[in-house]
Design a protein around this motif. Structure first.
Motif, PDB file in Angstrom:
ATOM      1  N   LEU A  11     -17.663 -12.085 -12.731  1.00 57.58           N
ATOM      2  CA  LEU A  11     -18.519 -11.917 -11.564  1.00 57.58           C
ATOM      3  C   LEU A  11     -19.822 -11.258 -11.996  1.00 57.58           C
ATOM      4  N   LEU A  19     -18.946  -6.684  -3.415  1.00 58.27           N
ATOM      5  CA  LEU A  19     -18.138  -7.696  -4.106  1.00 58.27           C
ATOM      6  C   LEU A  19     -16.661  -7.407  -3.886  1.00 58.27           C
ATOM      7  N   THR A 110     -10.822  -9.132 -14.486  1.00 55.58           N
ATOM      8  CA  THR A 110     -12.066  -9.670 -13.930  1.00 55.58           C
ATOM      9  C   THR A 110     -13.219  -8.922 -14.579  1.00 55.58           C
TER      10      THR A 110
END
Lengths: 116, 116
Positions: A11, A19, A110
């Motif tokens: 991301l 987010l 992530t």
């Protein structure tokens, strides 16, 4: 396939944006842990969730565990460059014969990049 | 209160040599866990130990790998006759208690093993 799936895998956001990172399991999550890892370093504990519907916050980070206890989300409000890193969810999962009692299963992580 | 201490931080070995990785848990913690992080596989559980006992070694390769947590001194992860595939980051974690949704694990900075 992974027992814990994280999305997205990476991301990139502009500083100040909100987010969300998701962690999904095919099994009931007995305990769900969020960690942050900076590249080349160890994991820093963020939060633990155990009850369906539970929500915890620390500074600008909020984590939730859904009612069915099979998905968790991590939300960052007004992101800053200091939030950059790898976010990992870890879980106590049920195993044949009982639970793991110590063995955490992790998602693949992530990678978050925050541009100033 | 010092955190989980791992040493060395970086270790270089030639194929066939032995690697010894050390972990001192946080003060007051009697539960130690070892995890391995490979670039494309994420963080995987290896073994869970209490003082003088191996509780769960379901993630340990069957050969060449062993772990101990003696009554006195740090926990040791030992890899005999290392091969290139053993190159990875090895993390140790410790917790005060064990059990479902109770054992917040605190991680060390890791040992990065490179096998030439």
């Amino acid at each position: 396939s992974q027992e814990l799936e994280q999305s997205p895998q990476s991301l990139i956001v502009q500083e100040g944006k909100n987010l969300t990172i998701n962690c999904t399991s095919s099994k009931t999550l007995y305990g769900l842990y969020w960690y942050k890892q900076k590249y080349g370093e160890g994991l820093i504990f963020l939060m633990m969730l155990q009850k369906g519907g539970e929500e915890k916050s620390h500074e600008k980070i909020t984590a939730k565990l859904d009612e069915k206890k099979q998905q968790s989300s991590l939300h960052i409000t007004a992101s800053q460059p200091s939030h950059a890193g790898i976010y990992l969810c870890g879980a106590d999962l049920p195993y044949a014969g009982g639970t793991s009692y110590g063995k955490l299963t992790f998602g693949q992580g992530t990678i978050l990049t925050v541009h100033p | 209160n010092a955190g989980v201490m791992q040493n060395p931080r970086h270790l270089v070995r030639r194929r066939g040599q032995e690697a010894r990785l050390r972990c001192s848990p946080m003060k007051g913690h009697s539960h130690v866990y070892w995890y391995r992080q490979l670039p494309e596989e994420g963080l995987k559980f290896m073994v869970y130990l209490q003082k003088e006992n191996i509780i769960d070694e379901s993630g340990m390769p069957k050969e060449r790998f062993s772990a101990e947590f003696p009554k006195e001194g740090p926990s040791i992860l030992r890899i005999q006759q290392v091969v290139r595939g053993d190159s990875a980051a090895y993390f140790c974690a410790s917790s005060r208690t064990a059990g479902v949704a109770k054992n917040i694990q605190y991680f060390g900075a890791g040992t990065r093993l490179s096998v030439l």
